[in-house]
Design a protein around this motif. Structure first.
Motif, short mmCIF file in Angstrom:
data_model
loop_
_atom_site.label_atom_id
_atom_site.label_comp_id
_atom_site.label_asym_id
_atom_site.label_seq_id
_atom_site.Cartn_x
_atom_site.Cartn_y
_atom_site.Cartn_z
N ILE A 1 -2.13 7.11 -5.77
CA ILE A 1 -2.33 5.67 -5.81
C ILE A 1 -2.23 5.36 -7.38
CG2 ILE A 1 -4.17 3.91 -5.73
CD1 ILE A 1 -5.57 5.55 -3.47
N LEU B 1 0.84 -1.23 0.03
CA LEU B 1 0.12 0.20 -0.05
C LEU B 1 0.74 1.26 -0.19
CD1 LEU B 1 -2.78 -1.01 2.65
CD2 LEU B 1 -3.11 -0.83 -0.06
N LEU C 1 -3.84 5.48 2.32
CA LEU C 1 -4.21 5.33 0.99
C LEU C 1 -4.81 6.77 0.88
CD1 LEU C 1 -6.19 2.12 0.67
CD2 LEU C 1 -4.16 2.91 -0.70
N ALA D 1 0.78 3.57 -3.29
CA ALA D 1 0.27 4.72 -3.36
C ALA D 1 1.07 6.01 -2.76
CB ALA D 1 -0.79 4.79 -1.81
#
Length: 593
Positions: free
Chosen positions: A371, A298, A366, A302
């Motif tokens: 992203i 992530l 996030l 991101a």
């Protein structure tokens, strides 16, 4: 940004131990078969785990064919069905997920991410794989002995597991128990390597609070396994003695098949306590590496530093500690004292707190990130969705009064698979798509990857969401056929058929993944040394794939693992091994230009 600034300005200490001298093999067998290179051992673990996992996948499709279209296939009888349930569950939980996360990702990533040449004990590491392979081969051998594999259910509860009339009572259960004991021996050798390497072999400047969360997750899971697996080991040996020597550790005095058995005074509930004392930490032995890996995916994709890094680390530690005091929530229907039920329900709710903290931190990572919806990121986001869904149903089952009517129904099957099967498998796929370029030097096909993701993600919801409804209706699990059941609605069988069709589609979708994996070895696009523009040390090696010894010269670490989107930086990421002086110079040149 205070953390970033602090890490960037920190001084790297002197070299505390001399650089290790590795044994460099000169033959093909020494390099690829009896290899002491952790990266090769990781690939051996991964190939073996995926191979046995495909066997379990086929077994699950066969089970679903019987449930969706009862008595249509003559090859599936009640004994076969119970054997397939048992082998599918045990393979997926132990021989696939545990081996893949710890033996596969652990071996490949720990030395690279810590900046080490290799594992601390390379020879012991090599032995650990071959013991694991022996355990897998013993398990597979049980398919070919008289009576076939054991059909006692993957939890192997006595007295059923070793009583006459249970499928696989002759050789199947014996091979299963010996295989489990061997697996634990092999894991212990590997696990000691993971722990000691993280604690003792980190490169200069790599403090514990600069470790990537992937390493933290695998490290904590290994500690759990070293403490929990002995419970399974002793219970397997004790049941083996009950079966072969007639002892009565778990087998009570009872009448079986109309005859009084020779057993006397054993406690089946004792086995349940031992099994679940291992079994619930096992959930987190699989989940914690997944938590760590998905945190790194992530953050990287991101382009944003992980939110609350220290909080994430302490959440991993807290989950590990609490996982040892929740095991009996699997045993509410065993007749335990209500006060014990209250205690374990309370601890189950408490362990949801650090787990929820991790979910919040993923979402906040996030939030307002740049992203990139590539394949690893899709699988990571899919994991977050699925884990939240599975976790919420866990709150139902952790409550005694709700669990009693739902126990042994398809609601449990749905919850368990969402948390323990779909969620970690999504992370496995995301991790493979993410690190495949480092392992092979080639990129996996993006289009095929997205096809694989959407069919797998949506297909698993088509399988397990309806199971929650079937569980509320009271459909019991582990039944070969249901017949005319008064309390089930007429639509239940139609739902079972739809679930089976979805399961077959998802199973075939995995062939797309395997094709992508194999084809990309030769036809894949060259990856370069850092295609994802990541900060961690494995992407900073001189060669891709990394050679034996990992680094030409061991790196020094000047910052944490999540310097993404740093204001004023030339690029939107700063690798861990870039010193402050180089960063300042690069900024000056950039401003002058």
């Amino acid at each position: 940004m205070a953390q970033v600034a602090h890490d960037a300005s920190a001084q790297v200490g002197p070299l505390e131990v001399e650089d290790v001298e590795l044994y460099h093999p000169k033959t093909f067998i020494g390099k690829y078969i009896w290899s002491q290179d952790a990266k090769v051992i990781a690939i051996q673990y991964a190939i073996t785990a995926i191979a046995i996992g495909l066997v379990a996948l086929v077994l699950s499709v066969i089970m679903r064919l019987q449930l969706g279209f009862p008595n249509t296939f003559s090859l599936i009888d009640p004994s076969n069905y119970l054997q397939f349930v048992t082998m599918h569950g045990m393979i997926m939980v132990i021989y696939l997920l545990t081996a893949l996360f710890l033996g596969g990702f652990g071996n490949y990533l720990i030395p690279l991410m810590c900046g080490a040449r290799d594992m601390v004990f390379p020879y012991v590491n090599m032995i650990s794989y071959w013991v694991y392979l022996a355990a897998v081969l013993l398990l597979v051998a049980s398919f070919f002995v008289p009576g076939g594999p054991t059909g006692a259910g993957w939890t192997l509860y006595p007295p059923q597991a070793i009583s006459p009339g249970t499928p696989g009572i002759d050789g199947g259960i014996i091979l299963m128990l010996v295989s489990l004991a061997l697996f634990i021996v092999g894991f212990t050798m590997g696990g000691l390597n993971y722990v000691v390497t993280v604690l003792q072999a980190r490169t200069r400047g790599m403090t514990l609070m600069r470790l990537p969360l992937t390493v933290w997750g695998i490290f904590m899971a290994t500690v759990l396994a070293l403490l929990a697996f002995p419970a399974l080991l002793v219970s397997a040996i004790m049941m083996l003695l009950d079966r072969l020597l007639g002892t009565s550790f778990f087998m009570p005095a009872m009448i079986s098949m109309g005859e009084q058995t020779a057993y006397d005074g054993g406690s089946p509930v004792l086995f349940q306590h031992l099994f679940w004392f291992f079994g619930h930490p096992e959930v987190y032995i699989v989940a914690l590496p997944a938590f760590g890996i998905v945190s790194d995916l992530l953050s990287t994709h991101a382009r944003k530093n992980i939110f609350g890094y220290r909080m994430m680390v302490w959440a991993i530690v807290a989950i590990g500690a609490l996982s040892f005091i929740v095991w009996a929530h699997h045993m509410y229907v065993s007749g335990m004292n209500p006060y014990f039920g209250f205690f374990f329900a309370t601890t189950t709710l408490i362990i949801a707190v650090p787990t929820a903290i991790k979910v919040y931190n993923w979402v906040l990572t996030l939030w307002r990130g740049n992203i990139r919806l590539n394949v690893p990121m899709l699988f990571a986001i899919g994991f977050v969705f699925t884990f939240i869904n599975g976790g919420l149903t866990g709150l139902f089952l952790g409550n005694v009064t709700v669990d009693l009517p739902l126990s042994d129904t398809y609601f449990v099957v749905a919850h368990f698979h969402m948390v323990m099967a779909v969620s970690p498998i999504l992370v496995v796929f995301g991790a493979i798509y993410h690190w495949y370029p480092k392992i092979t030097g080639k990129m996996l096909d993006d289009g095929l990857g997205k096809v694989h993701f959407w069919i797998t993600f949506l297909g698993t919801y088509a399988i397990y969401y309806p199971m929650h409804y079937l569980g509320f209706e009271g459909l019991p699990r582990r039944y070969y056929a249901y017949g005319e059941t008064a309390f089930m609605s007429e639509s239940a069988q139609d739902l079972n058929a739809a679930i089976t069709i979805a399961a077959i589609i998802v199973a075939f979708a995995q062939l797309v993944f395997l094709y992508n994996l194999i084809r990309s070895l030769t036809k894949g696009k060259d990856a370069g040394h850092n295609p994802w523009e990541a900060t961690t040390l494995e992407w900073q090696t001189t060669h891709t794939p990394p050679r034996h010894g990992n680094f030409d010269e061991l790196p020094s670490v000047y910052r944490w693992a999540y310097d993404y989107s740093v204001p004023g930086a030339e690029h939107d990421f700063i690798p861990q091994n870039v010193p402050s002086e180089e960063l300042v110079a690069a900024r000056s040149e950039h401003q002058e230009a």
